[in-house]
Design a protein around this motif. Structure first.
Motif, PDB file in Angstrom:
ATOM      1  N   GLU A 340      -5.682  -2.797   0.866  1.00  9.01           N
ATOM      2  CA  GLU A 340      -4.572  -2.056   1.467  1.00  9.01           C
ATOM      3  C   GLU A 340      -3.856  -1.211   0.399  1.00  9.01           C
ATOM      4  O   GLU A 340      -3.479  -0.072   0.648  1.00  9.01           O
ATOM      5  CB  GLU A 340      -3.602  -3.053   2.097  1.00  9.01           C
ATOM      6  CG  GLU A 340      -2.863  -2.508   3.304  1.00  9.01           C
ATOM      7  CD  GLU A 340      -2.076  -3.608   3.993  1.00  9.01           C
ATOM      8  OE1 GLU A 340      -0.842  -3.633   3.811  1.00  9.01           O
ATOM      9  OE2 GLU A 340      -2.704  -4.449   4.681  1.00  9.01           O
ATOM     10  N   LEU A 341      -3.709  -1.810  -0.778  1.00  5.99           N
ATOM     11  CA  LEU A 341      -3.048  -1.087  -1.881  1.00  5.99           C
ATOM     12  C   LEU A 341      -3.798   0.176  -2.287  1.00  5.99           C
ATOM     13  O   LEU A 341      -3.181   1.194  -2.620  1.00  5.99           O
ATOM     14  CB  LEU A 341      -2.956  -1.994  -3.109  1.00  5.99           C
ATOM     15  CG  LEU A 341      -1.658  -2.726  -3.370  1.00  5.99           C
ATOM     16  CD1 LEU A 341      -1.781  -3.529  -4.664  1.00  5.99           C
ATOM     17  CD2 LEU A 341      -0.513  -1.721  -3.493  1.00  5.99           C
ATOM     18  N   PRO A 348      -2.583   2.074  -7.702  1.00  9.68           N
ATOM     19  CA  PRO A 348      -2.725   1.715  -9.127  1.00  9.68           C
ATOM     20  C   PRO A 348      -4.172   1.548  -9.573  1.00  9.68           C
ATOM     21  O   PRO A 348      -4.445   1.427 -10.749  1.00  9.68           O
ATOM     22  CB  PRO A 348      -1.981   0.381  -9.232  1.00  9.68           C
ATOM     23  CG  PRO A 348      -2.056  -0.202  -7.835  1.00  9.68           C
ATOM     24  CD  PRO A 348      -2.060   0.967  -6.890  1.00  9.68           C
ATOM     25  N   PHE A 349      -5.094   1.485  -8.627  1.00 10.86           N
ATOM     26  CA  PHE A 349      -6.518   1.410  -8.992  1.00 10.86           C
ATOM     27  C   PHE A 349      -7.348   2.101  -7.915  1.00 10.86           C
ATOM     28  O   PHE A 349      -6.898   2.340  -6.810  1.00 10.86           O
ATOM     29  CB  PHE A 349      -6.992  -0.031  -9.181  1.00 10.86           C
ATOM     30  CG  PHE A 349      -6.270  -1.056  -8.354  1.00 10.86           C
ATOM     31  CD1 PHE A 349      -6.393  -1.043  -6.974  1.00 10.86           C
ATOM     32  CD2 PHE A 349      -5.469  -2.029  -8.952  1.00 10.86           C
ATOM     33  CE1 PHE A 349      -5.736  -1.985  -6.208  1.00 10.86           C
ATOM     34  CE2 PHE A 349      -4.812  -2.967  -8.190  1.00 10.86           C
ATOM     35  CZ  PHE A 349      -4.940  -2.956  -6.812  1.00 10.86           C
ATOM     36  N   VAL A 350      -8.580   2.420  -8.272  1.00 12.63           N
ATOM     37  CA  VAL A 350      -9.489   3.081  -7.337  1.00 12.63           C
ATOM     38  C   VAL A 350     -10.026   2.053  -6.348  1.00 12.63           C
ATOM     39  O   VAL A 350     -10.165   2.315  -5.163  1.00 12.63           O
ATOM     40  CB  VAL A 350     -10.664   3.731  -8.116  1.00 12.63           C
ATOM     41  CG1 VAL A 350     -11.629   4.415  -7.153  1.00 12.63           C
ATOM     42  CG2 VAL A 350     -10.127   4.698  -9.162  1.00 12.63           C
ATOM     43  N   LEU A 369     -10.432 -11.386 -10.998  1.00 10.29           N
ATOM     44  CA  LEU A 369      -9.705 -10.256 -10.410  1.00 10.29           C
ATOM     45  C   LEU A 369     -10.289  -9.060 -11.131  1.00 10.29           C
ATOM     46  O   LEU A 369     -10.369  -9.060 -12.358  1.00 10.29           O
ATOM     47  CB  LEU A 369      -8.207 -10.334 -10.732  1.00 10.29           C
ATOM     48  CG  LEU A 369      -7.425 -11.548 -10.217  1.00 10.29           C
ATOM     49  CD1 LEU A 369      -6.024 -11.555 -10.852  1.00 10.29           C
ATOM     50  CD2 LEU A 369      -7.323 -11.497  -8.702  1.00 10.29           C
ATOM     51  N   ALA A 370     -10.748  -8.072 -10.370  1.00  3.40           N
ATOM     52  CA  ALA A 370     -11.377  -6.935 -11.038  1.00  3.40           C
ATOM     53  C   ALA A 370     -10.947  -5.639 -10.383  1.00  3.40           C
ATOM     54  O   ALA A 370     -10.716  -5.596  -9.176  1.00  3.40           O
ATOM     55  CB  ALA A 370     -12.892  -7.078 -10.982  1.00  3.40           C
ATOM     56  N   ALA A 371     -10.845  -4.590 -11.188  1.00  2.00           N
ATOM     57  CA  ALA A 371     -10.463  -3.288 -10.640  1.00  2.00           C
ATOM     58  C   ALA A 371     -11.167  -2.155 -11.375  1.00  2.00           C
ATOM     59  O   ALA A 371     -11.369  -2.215 -12.580  1.00  2.00           O
ATOM     60  CB  ALA A 371      -8.959  -3.092 -10.728  1.00  2.00           C
ATOM     61  N   VAL A 372     -11.543  -1.158 -10.595  1.00  2.00           N
ATOM     62  CA  VAL A 372     -11.977   0.105 -11.169  1.00  2.00           C
ATOM     63  C   VAL A 372     -10.716   0.955 -11.238  1.00  2.00           C
ATOM     64  O   VAL A 372      -9.992   1.060 -10.241  1.00  2.00           O
ATOM     65  CB  VAL A 372     -13.024   0.801 -10.277  1.00  2.00           C
ATOM     66  CG1 VAL A 372     -13.390   2.168 -10.828  1.00  2.00           C
ATOM     67  CG2 VAL A 372     -14.264  -0.073 -10.133  1.00  2.00           C
ATOM     68  N   GLU A 388      -0.304  -8.587  -7.807  1.00  2.00           N
ATOM     69  CA  GLU A 388      -0.683  -9.011  -6.453  1.00  2.00           C
ATOM     70  C   GLU A 388      -1.036 -10.489  -6.415  1.00  2.00           C
ATOM     71  O   GLU A 388      -0.681 -11.212  -5.490  1.00  2.00           O
ATOM     72  CB  GLU A 388      -1.865  -8.173  -5.937  1.00  2.00           C
ATOM     73  CG  GLU A 388      -1.469  -6.814  -5.409  1.00  2.00           C
ATOM     74  CD  GLU A 388      -0.174  -6.829  -4.610  1.00  2.00           C
ATOM     75  OE1 GLU A 388       0.798  -6.166  -5.044  1.00  2.00           O
ATOM     76  OE2 GLU A 388      -0.113  -7.521  -3.566  1.00  2.00           O
ATOM     77  N   SER A 389      -1.738 -10.909  -7.446  1.00  2.00           N
ATOM     78  CA  SER A 389      -2.102 -12.317  -7.543  1.00  2.00           C
ATOM     79  C   SER A 389      -0.835 -13.175  -7.684  1.00  2.00           C
ATOM     80  O   SER A 389      -0.699 -14.232  -7.064  1.00  2.00           O
ATOM     81  CB  SER A 389      -3.039 -12.479  -8.745  1.00  2.00           C
ATOM     82  OG  SER A 389      -3.309 -13.813  -8.978  1.00  2.00           O
TER      83      SER A 389
END
Ligand SMILES: [Zn+2]
Length: 547
Positions: A340-341, A348-350, A369-372, A388-389
């Motif tokens: 949703e974010l 804040p992330f792709v 927890l991973a983000a591009v 978020e966590s």
């Protein structure tokens, strides 16, 4: 079991799934009770999960295990595996790289197949290296695979003869060993791409203080160039032994006939006299957060992963199965929030995803927890991810969120159950590899679906919320940053990352409001993604990139 694989693929945009794990080998006379879905509803939590009645599983008197199952997809084909529960982790200091070298030698001459005859035989039945015949060496295990036609019993028997030869009759012709050094050095050179460079930086940190950190399967160049032949055969003698091996056969054949064949052929291998104990695969705890920051010219996008390491839980019991389900529900709910974010302007992330508990080597499990992220926004992405966590840790999920994920997870199992009988042989064979090496339960989809129908409705919100501790805390935490290396691009250092983490865990955070609550479940169906890239890294780390 219906694996995180399907789930991870569905929910994660960029998730790292760790496979591996120990799996205490079962005693020789162990029986394997068959799974009856009718008993799933009442089975005591601390009892073992039974095995799929479609498979024949047994242990020979020399200790070798087998898993055999008839399966008609694809027709007239079988998937065969010889699994050796040993890999580069077992190497002595003078053997670094030789677990992999032994694997190569298996294709350079055995008792019944001189020099390149295995390859010639496989090609004569239309099978080539890659899809038809393959082998891989990791830290914990070595797996040989054959894909063969089943129309002609003689061909199938010959395939089992190849596997028996691999198990105890590799020739190790000195001339062939010398020839192979160059082949492996070339492989060593070619493996030095971006992925290998990054993994070289990450592995010693993820597995800090353990044998994993200095026993990469590719080994040491100076060992490969100069080892005495005795070091190679010593590895084969020490670790290729029946009590550390399994034969797996899944295909379009008569199960009883193949079981007889396997018992006869592999039962004749002598039991090992001197059993060297497997070296420790322990991964030490660390009180502080560790950082692995990699910048590489060949990396196209920046990403950040936070890994939380935990002790192993017993996945062989009904309680263990239920436990995994709670962890998945948590990850699914968190993933929906993260997704949703990403839809917001100025996101804040792709893309971002939480990964439920997966094996990390054989001594730990990891949650991720991973983000591009956009270039130059690594710390912003990291802070948002951990925020978020942290929001869940402080306020929990709300009931409507949990209900949504429960319905979704049940539907996933329902679909798998509806499609039962359409499984392909290769993924089934791979599931049995994990059953042998890591004790993954294999009760079959009917039993698993029955377990889901029992466990999913009864899981409480408090129980799911309590899992926040799996994705928080500084202890056993590792932050992995991978970024492109280019002019004008700043890659944050450990200090910068530490302050982003500190900010996320100490600042004021408001509670989440469920904007989707009260709406129909179908009004906002999750977008099904596609796997666009799967890359396999050392130690069974698999990286999925989804559309
Ligand atoms: Zn190789």
């Amino acid at each position: 079991m219906l694996k995180a694989r399907q789930l991870t693929a569905r929910l994660a945009l960029l998730a790292i799934c760790f496979t591996g794990l120990a799996g205490a080998l079962l005693a020789e006379d162990q029986t394997f009770p068959a799974a009856d879905p009718k008993t799933a509803a009442t089975a005591a939590l601390d009892t073992k999960i039974p095995v799929d009645p479609k498979m024949a599983v047994g242990t020979l008197s020399n200790g070798l295990r087998y898993y055999i199952r008839s399966n008609g997809r694809p027709v007239q084909r079988a998937e065969l595996r010889l699994v050796v529960n040993a890999g580069s982790l077992m190497e002595d200091d003078d053997q670094r790289g030789l677990a992999h070298f032994v694997e190569h030698m298996a294709f350079n001459g055995t008792k019944h197949f001189a020099e390149q005859e295995i390859t010639r035989f496989m090609e004569s039945i239309g099978m080539r290296f890659g899809p038809g015949m393959n082998a891989s060496t990791s830290a914990d295990q070595t797996v040989y695979s054959l894909h063969v036609p089943t129309g002609d019993m003689e061909v199938l028997e010959k395939a089992f003869l190849i596997m028996e030869d691999w198990a105890h009759n590799v020739t190790f012709d000195p001339k062939e060993i010398e020839k192979e050094r160059g082949v492996i050095i070339e492989e060593w050179r070619q493996a030095r791409g971006a992925e290998a460079r990054i993994s070289d930086e990450q592995v010693p940190i993820i597995f800090k203080g353990s044998r994993y950190s200095d026993r990469l399967p590719i080994g040491k160049r100076e060992v490969i160039e100069k080892f005495p032949h005795e070091a190679l055969t010593r590895f084969y003698k020490d670790w290729y032994r029946p009590d550390l091996m399994a034969v797996i056969a899944v295909g379009d054949f008569d199960r009883d006939t193949v079981e007889r064949l396997v018992r006869q052929r592999f039962g004749a291998i002598p039991a090992a006299a001197n059993k060297r104990p497997r070296p420790s695969s322990d991964i030490p705890d660390h009180p502080e957060t560790l950082y692995a920051i990699s910048a590489d010219k060949e990396v196209p996008t920046a990403s950040v992963t936070v890994l939380y390491k935990h002790p192993l839980h017993d996945q062989t019991t009904h309680r263990g199965y239920r436990d995994i389900m709670v962890s998945r529900l948590y990850a699914l709910a968190l993933n929906r929030r993260l997704a949703e974010l990403t839809l917001k302007p100025e996101a804040p992330f792709v893309a971002a995803a939480a990964g439920p508990r997966e094996l990390l080597g054989r001594a730990k499990e990891g949650c991720t927890l991973a983000a591009v992220v956009k270039e130059n926004e690594v710390e912003r992405g990291l802070e948002a991810l951990v925020t978020e966590s942290e929001r869940v840790a402080r306020y929990g999920f709300i009931e409507s969120e949990l209900q949504r994920e429960k319905a979704d997870l049940l539907r996933l199992y329902e679909r798998a159950f509806a499609e039962r009988g359409t499984e392909e042989s290769a993924p089934l064979a791979d599931e049995y590899v994990r059953a042998f090496t890591t004790d993954e339960p294999t009760p079959g989809i009917a039993y698993e679906y029955a377990l889901c129908q029992r466990f999913i409705p009864e899981v409480s919100l408090a129980e799911v919320n309590a899992r926040a501790s799996d994705w928080s805390g500084e202890r056993n935490r590792v932050v992995l940053v991978v970024a492109p290396q280019k002019e004008g691009l700043r890659v944050p250092d450990a200090k910068t990352l530490a302050s982003a983490l500190a900010s996320a865990t100490t600042k004021a955070i408001t509670a989440f409001t469920d904007t989707a609550a009260g709406r129909s479940l179908l009004e906002n169906p999750p977008e099904p993604g596609k796997v666009v890239d799967v890359s396999h890294k050392p130690f069974g780390i698999v990286e999925w990139k989804l559309s």
